[in-house]
Design an enzyme around this catalytic site. Sequence first.
Site, PDB file in Angstrom:
ATOM      1  CB  SER A  16       8.772  50.740  34.076  1.00  0.00           C
ATOM      2  OG  SER A  16      10.155  50.524  33.908  1.00  0.00           O
ATOM      3  CB  THR A  17       9.594  48.234  30.026  1.00  0.00           C
ATOM      4  OG1 THR A  17      10.641  48.056  30.982  1.00  0.00           O
ATOM      5  CG2 THR A  17      10.068  47.811  28.649  1.00  0.00           C
ATOM      6  CG  HIS A  67      10.775  52.942  36.435  1.00  0.00           C
ATOM      7  ND1 HIS A  67      10.535  51.593  36.561  1.00  0.00           N
ATOM      8  CD2 HIS A  67      10.256  53.508  37.549  1.00  0.00           C
ATOM      9  CE1 HIS A  67       9.892  51.353  37.697  1.00  0.00           C
ATOM     10  NE2 HIS A  67       9.716  52.505  38.311  1.00  0.00           N
ATOM     11  CG  ASP A  96       8.099  51.328  41.405  1.00  0.00           C
ATOM     12  OD1 ASP A  96       7.846  51.406  42.614  1.00  0.00           O
ATOM     13  OD2 ASP A  96       8.453  52.301  40.708  1.00  0.00           O
ATOM     14  CG  MET A 119      10.850  43.880  33.994  1.00  0.00           C
ATOM     15  SD  MET A 119      12.381  43.549  33.068  1.00  0.00           S
ATOM     16  CE  MET A 119      13.505  44.722  33.824  1.00  0.00           C
TER      17      MET A 119
END
Length: 356
Positions: free
Chosen positions: A177-178, A204, A300, A297
């Site tokens: 993600s991030t 994401h 998940d 973050m």
Amino acid sequence: MALRVVVVDDSGFFRRRIVEILNADIGIEVVGTAVNGQEAIEVVKRLDPDVVTMDIEMPVMDGITAVRRIMAESPRPVLMFSTLTTEGAKATLDALDAGAMDFLPKRFSEMASDEDTAKILLRRRVRALARSRRPAITRAEPHDRSPAPDVPRPIPPRAPASGTPLHSLRAVLIGTSTGGPVALQEVLKVLPKTFPLPIVLIQHMPASFTPAFAERLNNLCQIEVREAAAGDVLKPGCALLAPGGVQLVLEGGGSQTRIRIEESPPGTIYKPSVDITFNSAVTALKSQVLAVILTGMGADGREGTRALKGLGAHVWAQDAASSVVYGMPAAVVDAGLADQILALKDVGPALVKGFC
């Protein structure tokens, strides 16, 4: 002490809105604003904020150039605000390459289903990025209203040994993600064209961004990279990127593991979701998987990884020091699921060494 933020945007209305949202949190203080990139560089040097929020298109100096200068002269986390268009996607990816750590859409309706949730998401992103300035601490998605203390991380439980030999694995699944766009570039560009396994990427990212991101990865890498489509069959030396806004599910088995694209179940936060793809691999690929969790973050991927690990799959996680946000990898490590904990720079070479 409150987290210190500088807000950069040429729109007075948008600046005021972001300032009001951030200052509504007692743990965040907007200490300055700027109307263009040149002014941003000067304000950042003078005020030394923990985080900068940055627009892309501005007069005098654009946000991408400003990010590049800030990272060269006084580096710190930068959160970009982007339009969800093809051009906005390309510009945002350029900003991430320049050193920005994360991005959010400028329209709050594209950020979350309601304005209150969008405001919470913005504040959480700022908090997570502020914590990334301090190495080796958990940066999981925060729920409190004060910065996390700088405390040593406990030693995680050791994962049980995976029962499936590396040479018999049939796919590599990577969730992030991030910080993921830059991390995936670093991992994948190391792989040779003859890499013997298919790769599935779950990042994401909004639907308007994934085609441009897949194209960028394909241009940078020796292996083929493209956005996944319904009916695609996993094949060696090809990485398929989950489309944004929907879910990528693996089905079938043997040499004909295929991609199914489906809408998200009600209440699903992440679109695409690492957990949904990983859980589908439990049936399609069973233990013959290497699951890799990179920077991001939240948590998940933890439950999907747990399901795969229960069958004997291999699990790697990025370490704290090299993660932009140590949330998703921390969730896997702290649950005792990781066979290896690797610095980002070592993930690609480890894939080459393990499979080539």
